[in-house]
Structure formats: C-alpha cells, structure tokens
Design an enzyme around this catalytic site. Structure first.
Site, PDB file in Angstrom:
ATOM      1  N   LYS A  30      39.948  25.190  22.581  1.00 51.13           N
ATOM      2  CA  LYS A  30      40.530  26.157  23.620  1.00 51.13           C
ATOM      3  C   LYS A  30      41.897  25.314  24.281  1.00 51.13           C
ATOM      4  CE  LYS A  30      38.661  27.785  28.247  1.00 51.13           C
ATOM      5  NZ  LYS A  30      39.303  29.342  27.660  1.00 51.13           N
ATOM      6  N   ASN A  90      35.330  39.983  31.979  1.00 44.78           N
ATOM      7  CA  ASN A  90      34.254  39.285  31.486  1.00 44.78           C
ATOM      8  C   ASN A  90      33.135  40.144  31.427  1.00 44.78           C
ATOM      9  OD1 ASN A  90      32.097  37.511  30.989  1.00 44.78           O
ATOM     10  ND2 ASN A  90      32.730  36.031  32.564  1.00 44.78           N
ATOM     11  N   PHE A  91      32.559  40.614  29.968  1.00 51.51           N
ATOM     12  CA  PHE A  91      31.334  41.361  29.985  1.00 51.51           C
ATOM     13  C   PHE A  91      30.064  40.637  29.876  1.00 51.51           C
ATOM     14  CE2 PHE A  91      34.717  44.587  29.402  1.00 51.51           C
ATOM     15  CZ  PHE A  91      34.204  45.720  30.038  1.00 51.51           C
ATOM     16  N   GLY A 100      38.119  46.181  28.090  1.00 56.90           N
ATOM     17  CA  GLY A 100      37.999  44.572  27.911  1.00 56.90           C
ATOM     18  C   GLY A 100      39.085  43.997  27.573  1.00 56.90           C
ATOM     19  N   THR A 101      40.194  44.724  27.361  1.00 57.37           N
ATOM     20  CA  THR A 101      41.636  43.888  26.800  1.00 57.37           C
ATOM     21  C   THR A 101      42.163  43.273  28.128  1.00 57.37           C
ATOM     22  OG1 THR A 101      41.837  45.776  25.578  1.00 57.37           O
ATOM     23  CG2 THR A 101      43.674  44.356  25.493  1.00 57.37           C
ATOM     24  N   THR A 153      37.318  31.839  33.783  1.00 58.48           N
ATOM     25  CA  THR A 153      36.182  32.111  34.375  1.00 58.48           C
ATOM     26  C   THR A 153      36.028  31.043  35.625  1.00 58.48           C
ATOM     27  OG1 THR A 153      35.355  33.260  32.611  1.00 58.48           O
ATOM     28  CG2 THR A 153      33.625  32.396  34.281  1.00 58.48           C
ATOM     29  N   ALA A 159      38.368  48.730  16.559  1.00 58.43           N
ATOM     30  CA  ALA A 159      37.003  48.472  15.996  1.00 58.43           C
ATOM     31  C   ALA A 159      37.166  47.514  14.886  1.00 58.43           C
ATOM     32  CB  ALA A 159      36.779  49.912  15.335  1.00 58.43           C
ATOM     33  N   HIS A 182      33.523  23.924  26.777  1.00 53.68           N
ATOM     34  CA  HIS A 182      33.943  24.859  25.795  1.00 53.68           C
ATOM     35  C   HIS A 182      34.257  24.126  24.459  1.00 53.68           C
ATOM     36  CE1 HIS A 182      34.672  27.547  29.108  1.00 53.68           C
ATOM     37  NE2 HIS A 182      34.652  28.551  28.378  1.00 53.68           N
ATOM     38  N   HIS A 183      34.328  24.960  23.514  1.00 47.78           N
ATOM     39  CA  HIS A 183      34.853  24.127  22.133  1.00 47.78           C
ATOM     40  C   HIS A 183      36.102  23.469  22.401  1.00 47.78           C
ATOM     41  CE1 HIS A 183      37.611  27.465  21.409  1.00 47.78           C
ATOM     42  NE2 HIS A 183      36.871  28.180  22.391  1.00 47.78           N
ATOM     43  N   ALA A 212      37.285  45.085  33.098  1.00 44.54           N
ATOM     44  CA  ALA A 212      36.619  43.805  33.340  1.00 44.54           C
ATOM     45  C   ALA A 212      37.158  42.543  32.602  1.00 44.54           C
ATOM     46  CB  ALA A 212      35.037  44.135  33.034  1.00 44.54           C
TER      47      ALA A 212
END
Lengths: 252, 252, 252, 252
Positions: D140, D108-109, D79-80, D147, D12, D136-137, D106
C-alpha cells in the site's frame, strides 16, 4: 453556574457504593448530600434534601429503599439485583401515582458494555455467522456470564426479526463442549483466566470479512460514567426504565 | 554461485502441490526438476535427477512415494497425512539402511503456527491459567482442530513436567459446553465463523497479567516458507524427523 | 519441610515495595524478616538475619543498599532504576571479591513481558515484516515505552544476525507520524488511552500468515511472580545478572 | 416467485467486476443480463433490458457510464472512485430531471467496515480517549488509509457536536512518529505487514474500560454483500446517495 443536583448514595460502604461516593464527589455538577450504610435511617434522605437516590445495596433492601425515594418525590438510579416481575409490577403502580418521578434499574452500568451489546445485535443481521466469547477471572461461579446471555438474546431476537437463519456449522465430530453452549441459537464460549476482570467479544463473520466488538472492564471504576449518566438523566425520564440503553443516544 | 538443489513435487496438481510448485520455481537456490500428478511414474524422479522429493499427495500413496525416494537416495519432505506407527516403523527400518538420507514428516508447515505452539508450551509453566481458542471457517467438520489438540498436549506435558497444577476454575453453574472441551486438562474453545481461514490463540494468565500467542493463517501460501525450510534443511538431518520444530532455531 | 528463605524488602512503603511485602508474606517458602522504609537503618538487615534483600527504592539510594547487602554476604534482587555503566562496573568489582553472592538487576519483573520479548525476537527472523504496538494510560510522559524500545532492539539484533533485511514498505505518501517511529529499523506505534495500564503487541507477518505476541499488565501484582522467582533463584546465580531472562527456562 | 431484477455489470473483466458477476449470478433474486468490458458498447445495456447498472470501472469512464444509465431510466450502484464535487453536481442536476431514478456512489462496500465506522463514531462521545490503528499489506502506498481518515473525521465531528474535548495525552518526550498522525484531533497509526489484507481497529477508552471495534477484510469477496444490498435497494432510494450508511438499518 447551573445549580448542583443533590445526590444520595445508599450502600455507601459497599465496593460499588464507595466508588459511587467518590464519583459523585468528583463531579462538579453534583453534590453528595447523604451516604448511607446498612443501619442508617432513610429519613435522613429527606432531611438532606436529596433529589436523586443511587441504590447500590442488597436484594433484601433495594425495594424498600426505592419505594421510600419515590414516595418522597426523589428519582432513583438502581444497580442492585433482585428485581423480579412482582417487584417491578408493584413499582410501576407506585410510579403511576407519582407521574413526575423517574426510576432507572440497570443490570449493567458499563457504558462500553451496553453499547457493544446494542451495536452487535444491530449489526448481526448483516452477517452469516455470530459467536460470543466472554472472558473472566477464575473465581466466577457461573458460565456463561449474565451479560453474555443477554447479548445472545438480543442478537437472536434481531436476527429472527430480520429472517436471518442460524449460522452455518459443518461440525460432525466434536469433543464434548468444544463448540461452546447454545443460547437461543448463538454459540457462547466462556474463558476463565487468572488476571482477567470482565471481558467480552462478539464476532460476526461474512464472506471474506469479520467484524468484532470487544469490551474490557478492567476495574469497577468502569461503572461510574454510567451511574453518573443515570443520575443526570433520570429526572428527565419519568416512570420506570429498565437498562441504560434508553439513556444513550444511539440513533444512527 | 551455490549450486541449485534439484527438487521434485509429487501431487503437483493438488492445491498444496500447486502452491509448492510455484514456491520452488520462485526460489533462486532451488530448481524444479519434476512435478508429478496422480498417474505419473515415479521413475521419472530418477531420470530428472531429483535430490529432494516433496510429497503432497494422499494417504494412499504417500508411503510408496517416500520409500521409492529413500531407496533411491533422495531426501523427502512430507506434508501428507496418514503416517501411523506401523508406517513410521517400517520407514525407520528403511532409513537405518540409508544412513545419509533424511525424511521430514510434518503435520503443519506454517512456521508461525509451529513457533506459537512451541513458545506457548514453554511459557505455560510460568502461569496459573491456560486456555486455547481456535477459530476456523464453518465448513470444518472436526472440533477442536488437530493443531489445537497438539498444542494442548504440548502445554499439558510441559506443565506436568514442571509440577504446575491445573488452572483454577470456580465454575459451579455451567450451561453445557460453555467452558469448552478438556484436552489433557487444558480447556479448548472452537469458534466457527464464515470468512475465517485458520486461527488460534493461546491465553496464559497470572496475577495481574495476560500473555497471548495468536496465529492467523489467511492463505495456503502460509505453508510455503515452512516447506522451503524443510527442502533446504532435510539433507542435513539424516534419519526420520517428525514435525518442523527441530528444523527451527528456537534456543533462547 | 524445607527451611524458609529469610527475605528483607527495602522501599517497603512504596507502591511496588508494599506489593512485594504482601507477596513475600504470602509465600510459604519465604519468611519476611525486615521491611524497611526511607529512614530505617540498613544495620537492621544484619540483625534480622536477612539472606536475600529486595531493593525497590529510588535511584539515589539503590547503589548504597545493594553494596551494603553484598558486603554482608546477602544476595540482592533489584527493581530500582538508575544503574548506569559506572555503577554496574563498581558493583562487578565488589562481587568479584564475594564469589558466592548473586545480584539480579532487572528493568522489568513481569514474566509475561520478558517472555514475550524474548520469544518475539527469536521468531522475528522467520518473518518478512515486524512492527510493535504499545498501549498505555494517557498519563505516561514518554513514547515509545522503554519496554518497546528494548523489544525492538532485541528483534533488530536477532534479524541482523540472521541476515534478514528490513521489512517491506511501499509507503510513498504519508501523513507525518502515521507509520510510527523507527527504533533500529523496527516501526513502533504508541497508543495512549484512558483505562489502560501497560500493554504491548509484537506483530510478525509473512506470506499468508501473522504471528502476534501480546502482553497485558493489568496491575502491579503482575510483577510479583517475577520478583519471587528472582528471590528464589538469586542464591544459585553468583555474580551480576542483568534482566530476568537468564532465570527463565526458555530453551526449546 | 418474485420477479428477478435485471442487473448489468460494467468493468466485468476487472477484479472487483469479476467478483460482482459471480455474486449476481449466485443470487436467486437477481438476473445478470449484461457483463461489459472496456470496449463494449453501452447500447447493449438497453438491448439487454438492464434495470440496475453496477459500475466497477475506472475514473475515466465512470461518469459517462452512470449518465448513460440514468438517462435511460436505469438505477446505478457505483464503486468506482473519481467522483469530485463537479461530477457530483452535474449528476444531481441530471437526477433532478429523472425523479424516479436512484444512484448510489460508495467508497466502501464492505458492510462490516461501514458498520464499524458508524458505530465507533456514535460511541466515541461517551469515552475520554479514542485512537485508530489501521493495518494493511506492505504494498500500500498511502498512510493512513482512506477509510481510517474518513473514520477519524466521523468521530471528530460526533465528538465536537457533543462537546467532548480532545483525549488526554501527557506525552512530553516522543520519538518522532511514535504517537501516530493527527487527523482532525484523532491519532491514527498505520501498520504495514506482509500477509495482511485490510484491517482496522477503533479503540475507545474511559476509566477502567475499553471498547474496541475491529474490522478485517480478508478477501475482495467481502465487498459483495454490500454491492448486492445496493443493487436490491437502489430502486427504492431515488436521487443521489453517497455511502452505504443510508441503506443500512442502524437505528437503535
């Protein structure tokens, strides 16, 4: 080798028809057996042994052409407009009496356009916002395009079925027309620009993300893969089919 | 090493002001000497030795802030709105009495946006058609955006000066709003989509070709390179400058 | 009424030449006085009274064509490739002896493409990052395109002159080719897709913003406005001009 | 009123976890009963009565977290990264002994990204050409993105199953890297640009037409609708599910 399918093209001197003639001739699995113009007799379809008739003529003659084909046991692939509910009703009665014969009537044979509309509608229920931009050459007389209207209707129905509310819009001060027109709750914007042919974007937006489906038609050639898919499939789809969607494998 | 420029930020607790504070602190050639909020006294600008004042406050206080700066020989870079003709006239009188002092008032500090508008206007006279699409988050209350209106005005003026007629448009059947709004003869379309920030496309079309200028603002950070360019340049541009264009090297 | 300019087209049977013939015939201020093919004699240019010669032939004959025109006091607009330094040197000598005569040799007559490259280069020095994506039909044999290489070179020179460093790139793990090719420090990506003609995007990125210049050539017709601009302007630009840039009003 | 689902978030204090905490709190049908950080005991999940556990932690702790949840009859949404075949095998064994419990893992959410990849793969067999551009930025480290690799693999499998040959490409002269990298026969191009977040385009091309699927992630918020869909659905999907696709209604 598989036997070639015997195909006839009606309206062969029109722009779409001429493209279809070329496309059928170039396909190894198809054989062009007739290419009829305005004044040619439909009887030659029988003499030529046509199995599939492609109708790319005019609203005035398309019904008679298709009925002739069905009455002679030929399948038909139809790109001509003008099929209202009355004509469709009469055709369905005729087909009921010819159970093995198939007719496909499609307003749009561009595969990419059909796919984009179907996918965009399916995806639209997962997003808060949806808008459509269609872009065409400036000689077009109607705005928005028929394809954009149909896409908006598909989207609207899909969202309604899923209980998705209308997209958010805080606009309180608008110059007339800035926010586009409203088709069943979906905003549609029509751009007219010299140099363009026919293009459409569906934009879906949710928190932090955008999903865009864009289709570009650069050339009438874009309709031919859809026409050929129709020609190859119509014999396996008895009865009347409206729109190319049912001929596509879209199950995910 | 070059001496650092002493910079003060007014409105330092606002969203833009806070970004400016970070940007000045991160710039090796600049030194943040004051960051004032709503209730801080302007006198501290003098005590701090500020050479450049960045005003990112509110329409109610921006005029007093800028006048104080100019009266004390400080240059000012202003992103606050609310500068009408009357205020601008009074400021020009004041600047006439302070010949070495410069003030930049800019409605838009995103370099990419300023460049896109300037280039699009310049290019527009070589094309038959031009339309603008602006896309924003759905909490925006006005449509079209102020930037789109200014871009359309620049384009319209450039085309008029070159004697280019309005773009062709054969539309005879339109659902209300489909063709967007009309800003000085240029059609503008406003899209509102959750997830977006601020985006604009200028589309130019001629026979067989399209030229598109697109600008995307993803984040308020996009304004900071323009603010820093203003800070570094304002001391070399005495008098009043409206808009960032004159600070950019756009000569081709 | 202004007198019409007498124009001759060489290579009139080629695809570009045929387009040029149509474009000249359609222009009210121009008069087509000759349209020569491969075996036609250049002497007919004199008989026809041509004032401007448009050369859209082949590398083997372009030099002789242009020299003939210049020697007879005609201006020339040249879209044929094959002009190396040696040929250009010889042409400049010849022009020195004909001080009132102009020749324009341009690798690209698409106005939008020329404008996009010029603007993108000018803007590139205000952004950290720049990359180019060019997209063409899959029958093209070279990658990247010549236009993309020239655009990258213009950008690289502009950034070097302004002291802008290479764009940031943290890539440490790359599948071979993912990051495109390197043209003078600018990454260029070549897409090959059935249905496309010739398209290019220059992407500029800075903190929180992106500026994109996109050009689409849908059709050879896109070269004609540039050819006509050349025809109308070459008489006012004595000597040798390389590239359409100097014929455009790009000053901002 | 429907009873609220009791949800716990693990990780969290991380960036994704903090977003998930906000998203659960904002959803009327969900109740946040625990938000655990690195050193908090998993026993508190039982005390809090969690029904669904959202794991957004690190590869080192995700397996133990999920096993704890399943052993206590809680469903898990994960998501890990770091779930290799060995870990997945052990988890399936455990789930076989807990027949009513569901786990979703998953990579990718972002709903839009998942939808775009699924649709693009489905559509790709109707087109001659397909290429992918991911943007991408510049911080990376890997190119192409995970993906993009997964999307290319989906497309390649779909085309192979339909017997579609590789796209046409006449390139004979290439600067190294211009044509991108090859992932299972699909060309992928990686752009790195300051200002960007995570973006991907799949381009499909056929005669005279192009179909483009573009997804833009502007913000981590884009993952939350997918996380919430997982939370609401996982209880109805016993056993192990990999990827969000099966939770989406994509049937066409």
């Amino acid at each position: 080798m598989t036997e070639q399918l015997a195909v006839a093209v009606l309206g062969a001197n029109g722009r779409m028809g001429a493209e279809a003639v070329k496309a059928v001739e170039a396909a190894a699995d198809l054989k062009l057996v007739a290419a009829l113009g305005r004044n040619d007799s439909l009887d030659s379809l029988v003499e030529a042994g046509a199995r599939i008739v492609v109708d790319l003529t005019v609203p005035e003659s398309t019904e008679a052409n298709v009925r002739f084909a069905v009455e002679h046991g030929m399948h038909a692939v139809v790109g001509t407009t003008g099929w209202d509910q009355e004509r469709l009703g009469r055709l369905e009665e005729l087909l009921a009496a010819q159970p093995g014969t198939g007719v496909l009537i499609a307003p749009n044979f561009a595969l990419g356009s059909v796919l984009a509309s179907a996918f965009a509608a399916k995806a639209s229920k997962y997003f808060e916002s949806v808008e459509i931009i269609e872009l065409h050459h400036p000689d077009k007389v109607d705005a928005p395009s028929g394809t954009a209207v149909r896409t908006a209707q598909l989207i609207s129905a899909e969202r309604a079925a899923a209980g998705v509310p209308a997209g958010p819009d805080a606009t309180t001060s608008e110059m007339a027309g800035a926010r586009g027109c409203d088709v069943d709750g979906v905003r549609v914007h029509s751009v007219r620009l010299r140099g363009l042919v026919a293009h459409q974007e569906v934009l879906l937006g949710g928190p932090g993300e955008q999903l865009t489906f864009r289709h570009d038609s650069f050339d009438r050639a874009s309709f031919m893969p859809g026409v050929l898919l129709g020609v190859r499939t119509v014999g396996m789809k008895p009865g009347l089919t409206l729109g190319l969607d049912d001929y596509l494998d879209l199950g995910l």
